[in-house]
Design a protein around this motif. Structure first.
Motif, PDB file in Angstrom:
ATOM      1  N   ALA A 196      76.704   7.987  39.404  1.00 28.67           N
ATOM      2  CA  ALA A 196      76.595   8.036  40.721  1.00 28.67           C
ATOM      3  C   ALA A 196      76.130   6.909  41.358  1.00 28.67           C
ATOM      4  O   ALA A 196      76.529   6.209  42.374  1.00 28.67           O
ATOM      5  N   VAL A 197      74.925   6.291  40.627  1.00 28.12           N
ATOM      6  CA  VAL A 197      74.342   5.080  41.207  1.00 28.12           C
ATOM      7  C   VAL A 197      75.544   3.935  41.095  1.00 28.12           C
ATOM      8  O   VAL A 197      75.525   3.165  42.236  1.00 28.12           O
ATOM      9  N   ARG A 198      76.139   3.784  40.064  1.00 35.10           N
ATOM     10  CA  ARG A 198      77.157   2.751  39.968  1.00 35.10           C
ATOM     11  C   ARG A 198      78.441   2.637  41.216  1.00 35.10           C
ATOM     12  O   ARG A 198      78.669   1.943  41.807  1.00 35.10           O
TER      13      ARG A 198
ATOM     14  N   ALA B  90      72.518  12.590  47.662  1.00 36.56           N
ATOM     15  CA  ALA B  90      73.507  13.697  47.772  1.00 36.56           C
ATOM     16  C   ALA B  90      74.728  13.529  46.640  1.00 36.56           C
ATOM     17  O   ALA B  90      74.872  14.735  46.072  1.00 36.56           O
ATOM     18  N   ARG B  91      74.791  12.039  46.426  1.00 37.88           N
ATOM     19  CA  ARG B  91      75.775  11.909  45.104  1.00 37.88           C
ATOM     20  C   ARG B  91      75.319  12.501  43.950  1.00 37.88           C
ATOM     21  O   ARG B  91      75.986  13.199  42.899  1.00 37.88           O
ATOM     22  N   ILE B  92      73.972  12.280  43.587  1.00 36.67           N
ATOM     23  CA  ILE B  92      73.543  12.414  42.359  1.00 36.67           C
ATOM     24  C   ILE B  92      73.295  14.126  42.030  1.00 36.67           C
ATOM     25  O   ILE B  92      73.336  14.658  41.275  1.00 36.67           O
ATOM     26  N   HIS B  93      72.755  14.607  43.349  1.00 41.20           N
ATOM     27  CA  HIS B  93      72.721  16.177  43.317  1.00 41.20           C
ATOM     28  C   HIS B  93      73.964  16.886  43.221  1.00 41.20           C
ATOM     29  O   HIS B  93      73.946  17.677  42.263  1.00 41.20           O
ATOM     30  N   ALA B  94      74.957  16.342  43.748  1.00 41.34           N
ATOM     31  CA  ALA B  94      76.221  16.940  43.553  1.00 41.34           C
ATOM     32  C   ALA B  94      76.679  16.827  42.161  1.00 41.34           C
ATOM     33  O   ALA B  94      77.403  17.720  41.469  1.00 41.34           O
TER      34      ALA B  94
ATOM     35  N   GLY C  46      77.135  -4.218  35.399  1.00 42.24           N
ATOM     36  CA  GLY C  46      76.893  -2.764  34.976  1.00 42.24           C
ATOM     37  C   GLY C  46      76.896  -1.950  36.164  1.00 42.24           C
ATOM     38  O   GLY C  46      76.610  -0.888  36.206  1.00 42.24           O
ATOM     39  N   VAL C  47      77.173  -2.278  37.487  1.00 44.19           N
ATOM     40  CA  VAL C  47      76.752  -1.662  38.675  1.00 44.19           C
ATOM     41  C   VAL C  47      78.236  -1.577  39.093  1.00 44.19           C
ATOM     42  O   VAL C  47      78.429  -0.201  39.727  1.00 44.19           O
ATOM     43  N   ILE C  48      79.060  -2.321  39.582  1.00 44.22           N
ATOM     44  CA  ILE C  48      80.464  -2.071  40.087  1.00 44.22           C
ATOM     45  C   ILE C  48      81.077  -1.106  39.278  1.00 44.22           C
ATOM     46  O   ILE C  48      81.315  -1.378  37.938  1.00 44.22           O
ATOM     47  N   PRO C  49      81.725  -0.279  39.480  1.00 41.36           N
ATOM     48  CA  PRO C  49      82.515   0.880  38.914  1.00 41.36           C
ATOM     49  C   PRO C  49      83.585   0.207  38.052  1.00 41.36           C
ATOM     50  O   PRO C  49      84.411  -1.021  38.458  1.00 41.36           O
TER      51      PRO C  49
END
Length: 309
Positions: free
Chosen positions: A184-186, A201-205, A298-301
């Motif tokens: 989700a962070v990525r 919101a992304r992480i909770h979902a 390690g961040v960009i998908p």
């Protein structure tokens, strides 16, 4: 298998150089190391003294096979470079002085790699250099001596790969519930909406984690709270667009105004938009001009199975 020597990764090799300046070669990680390592590089500089800027990163393992120097961090404190070192995540661009000839082999870690290989909370080591001589027990000094006899990046990658795999097996594995958080962070970092609410919101979902849990994990994996990550990722994306020739109007939207954008880009990369375009720094070219070696590894998908370790 523990102790097995993997084949030299077959991946893209890039070399960046400018007349009269240092050279940087880089190779993307593959295989078992890919979930934890973004890429490897070999930096060489023959100047008797060289001054440079290090942009924000998520953490590195470095073997300084030749030369010496020191790093000056954003708050002004200075730390001496070590023959074997672990560089913690940065809070902003840092300046360095090298006395050469200098040769540095580096392993650029993903956020997950910091957790899986270093095994220490990232935020406790931001803007600091850790003595890495004990990282692989007595094998690290032995590897340093062998690297001093090596001449190519591929040799050095093959030399360190067994120790990195050993480290993967020794350190407590990344908990399964943390995978959705990392993904989700990525994805959040690569999206146009980098609001903190969007991250929560992304992480909770995907994982059901609450705001306090997200804040704690951001510190542990990335070295800073969500508000700091938002600034880092926003500045990194702007720097990549500017370096590749985008007009300033195309990168202003996430910022309050042009002055805000210029200050943020300079704080996190060490360069203004103007100097980004005119720089002949090979490390800058590597981290801003190629999708495989971007400024925030390690961040960009990308299509990585984080569980294939």
């Amino acid at each position: 298998m523990r102790g097995a020597t993997p084949k030299t990764p077959r991946a893209e090799m890039l070399r960046f150089a400018a007349p009269g300046h240092p050279t940087t070669e880089a190779k993307r990680a593959t295989g078992r190391l890919l979930p934890h390592v973004a890429f490897f590089y070999l930096f060489r500089c023959d100047d008797p003294e060289y001054h440079g800027v290090e942009r924000i990163d998520l953490g590195q393992i470095r073997f300084m096979t030749r030369g010496e120097g020191e790093m000056t961090y954003p708050d002004g404190h200075v730390e001496k470079l070590k023959p074997i070192m672990v560089a913690g995540p940065g809070t902003g661009a840092a300046s360095f002085t090298l006395r050469g000839p200098v040769e540095v082999f580096g392993v650029v870690l993903r956020a997950m790699g910091w957790k899986a290989m270093i095994g220490l909370p990232a935020h406790k080591f931001t803007d600091h250099i850790i003595d890495g001589s004990k990282l692989f027990c007595e094998r690290a000094p032995e590897l340093l001596e062998r690297m001093r006899e090596m001449t190519t990046l591929d040799e050095m990658i093959s030399g360190i790969a067994p120790l990195l795999i050993m480290r993967q097996e020794e350190v407590k594995p990344v908990p399964e519930p943390h995978y959705p958080f990392l993904l989700a962070v990525r994805e959040w970092a690569a999206s146009e909406d980098v609001s903190i609410d969007e991250l929560y919101a992304r992480i909770h979902a995907t994982s059901g984690l609450g705001e306090r849990q997200v804040q704690r994990l951001c510190l542990e994996y990335f070295g800073g709270p969500p508000t700091k990550l938002k600034r880092k990722f926003r500045a990194a994306r702007a720097a990549m667009k500017i370096y590749r020739g985008a007009p300033l109007d195309d990168v202003l939207m996430p910022f309050a105004d042009q002055s805000h954008m210029i200050n943020e880009v300079k704080h996190f990369t060490g360069y203004t938009p103007t100097t980004l375009k005119t720089s002949n720094d090979p490390a800058l070219a590597m981290t801003l001009d190629n999708e495989n070696f971007h400024v925030l590894p390690g961040v960009i998908p990308e299509p990585v199975d984080l569980r294939s370790n």
